[in-house]
Design an enzyme around this catalytic site. Structure first.
Site, short mmCIF file in Angstrom:
data_model
loop_
_atom_site.label_atom_id
_atom_site.label_comp_id
_atom_site.label_asym_id
_atom_site.label_seq_id
_atom_site.Cartn_x
_atom_site.Cartn_y
_atom_site.Cartn_z
N ARG A 47 1.06 -1.47 0.02
CA ARG A 47 0.22 0.35 0.05
C ARG A 47 0.59 0.95 -0.05
O ARG A 47 0.44 2.65 -0.19
CB ARG A 47 -0.61 -0.35 1.32
CG ARG A 47 -1.66 1.06 1.27
CD ARG A 47 -3.02 1.01 2.19
NE ARG A 47 -2.50 0.62 3.44
CZ ARG A 47 -2.11 0.72 4.24
NH1 ARG A 47 -1.80 2.78 4.90
NH2 ARG A 47 -1.78 -0.04 5.54
N TYR A 100 -16.80 17.71 -16.07
CA TYR A 100 -16.84 16.33 -15.23
C TYR A 100 -17.69 15.81 -14.42
O TYR A 100 -17.23 15.88 -13.48
CB TYR A 100 -15.45 14.85 -14.68
CG TYR A 100 -15.78 13.63 -14.86
CD1 TYR A 100 -16.45 13.58 -15.77
CD2 TYR A 100 -15.25 12.96 -13.73
CE1 TYR A 100 -16.93 11.32 -15.20
CE2 TYR A 100 -15.32 11.79 -13.48
CZ TYR A 100 -16.49 10.93 -14.43
OH TYR A 100 -16.75 9.51 -14.32
N ASP A 176 -6.33 19.17 -14.33
CA ASP A 176 -6.89 17.84 -15.35
C ASP A 176 -6.70 17.91 -17.02
O ASP A 176 -7.45 18.34 -17.55
CB ASP A 176 -8.66 17.90 -14.82
CG ASP A 176 -9.00 16.08 -15.72
OD1 ASP A 176 -7.97 15.96 -15.98
OD2 ASP A 176 -10.41 15.65 -14.67
N LYS A 201 -8.08 6.42 -19.93
CA LYS A 201 -9.00 6.11 -21.32
C LYS A 201 -7.44 6.49 -22.54
O LYS A 201 -6.22 5.15 -22.99
CB LYS A 201 -9.06 8.37 -20.76
CG LYS A 201 -9.68 8.93 -20.28
CD LYS A 201 -11.15 7.85 -19.97
CE LYS A 201 -12.06 8.66 -19.57
NZ LYS A 201 -11.73 8.32 -18.03
#
Length: 374
Positions: A47, A100, A176, A201
């Protein structure tokens, strides 16, 4: 060596001794062996670190022109980790009103509930004095998130002007960069402090994995990001890390074809009588083109346009042989998404078309035939 494909291949090139694999494989581990020197910086638990992360993060930082990058489990994770790391009760956080939709929902549902002042601004309001006014009232306790090109409207934020405004006000500017990718624009070079993006993407490009990343211009920003990633557990699995790293090597080729297809499709759609409202920042006629051309090297795979109704959208997609109905974007297949179904404030017949890597002539012929069937 500045070509995009060269940059991508070099970014994922392996380093090692003779006999080592040319491409690094996934490292499957939860705990790692501990040594007696407890002060040594070694991997201890998955982690917190993974060798695969470091390879992918180095490649992403190279492409973004960042001092460092951190990978996380999705693009949404990248945004939420960054916002949680740098906003505190009483702070002002600006999020895109026309970007978004899940980001707006998160800001209102989570940040506002924890004492953060959330302001939603459209792309136009980034440049008309509204942002300046908000920052003047926020002091040096503000975080600004800009999405450009915006999703789904494909409007463009002037990043140089916004970065200057944020810097003067002592605000942190996050950008972004999902739609453009670092091959399309490098916000850190334009003055942004942090880049957040969904590598799901175009960068990974095969519609088969989720991953996101945060890239920074200043190493002093890393401790808060590292702490937030560690505590939240929003980490990327080793197999997805390997897939993303492997896929990144071909991103230059894929994105070049996607952008060429998008420009050709946008030009064709602009002249088609069944279509209205075509947007693509690479078109000379697009209202966002002047700013886009000044800060972008490529204009991305997305084209948006409007058909008369929702049933027309479904008829168009069903008639096309090369268009798949799917949300998300940036994959090798051309996909169409009727964005009103998700609650975006767009007409019922609004389509976000993500152009894939099909041969341009074949894609144009297919789209033209599908439109002709309406």
């Amino acid at each position: 060596m500045t070509g995009d494909s060269t940059r991508c291949v070099k970014a994922v090139a392996a380093e090692g001794t003779p006999g080592s694999p040319l491409q690094q494989g996934p490292v499957f581990a939860a705990p790692y062996l501990l040594g007696e020197d407890e002060s040594a910086e070694v991997d201890t638990y998955a982690r917190a670190s993974n060798p695969g992360w470091r390879a992918l993060e180095t490649a992403l930082a190279t492409l973004e022109g960042a001092v460092a990058a951190r990978v996380v489990g999705s693009g949404m994770s990248a945004i939420t980790v960054a916002l949680r790391a740098f906003s505190r009760p009483g702070a002002t956080v600006v999020v895109p009103a026309d970007g978004y939709y899940q980001v707006r929902a998160y800001a209102q549902d989570f940040l506002a509930g924890h004492g953060v002042v959330v302001r939603e601004l459209s792309v136009a309001e980034f440049g008309d004095g509204t942002l300046r006014s908000i920052l003047a009232g926020a002091g040096d306790n503000a975080v600004v998130l800009a999405e450009t090109p915006s999703n789904p409207g494909l409007d463009i934020v002037d990043l140089r002007a916004t970065a200057e405004l944020c810097s003067a006000a002592g605000a942190l500017l996050l950008v972004d960069n999902t739609t453009a990718t670092p091959l399309g624009q490098t916000p850190l070079a334009l003055g942004a402090d942090i880049v957040v993006a969904s590598g799901t993407k175009s960068l990974s490009g095969h519609s088969d994995l989720l991953f996101g990343y945060v890239a920074v211009s200043d190493a002093a920003l890393l401790p808060r990001l590292d702490r937030e990633r560690l505590h939240s557990g929003t980490v990327l699995g080793p197999f997805e890390t390997w897939l993303a790293h492997r896929s990144l090597g071909t991103a230059g080729l894929r994105i070049e074809r996607q952008c060429a297809n998008a420009l050709a499709v946008a030009r064709m759609l602009s002249e088609h009588p069944a279509v209205t409202g075509v947007r693509y920042p690479g078109l000379d006629s697009d209202p966002a083109h002047p700013v886009a051309a000044a800060q972008m090297q490529k204009f991305g795979p997305l084209v948006t346009f409007v058909l008369p109704s929702a049933p027309d959208v479904h008829r168009f997609v069903n008639a096309a042989e090369l268009v798949l109905p799917a949300t998300s974007f940036g994959g090798i297949h051309t996909t169409a998404d009727r964005r009103a179904r998700w609650g975006d404030p767009v007409p019922d017949g609004f389509i976000r078309l993500s152009c894939g890597i099909e041969d341009t002539a074949d894609l144009l012929s297919d789209l033209h035939a599908a439109l002709g069937s309406l």
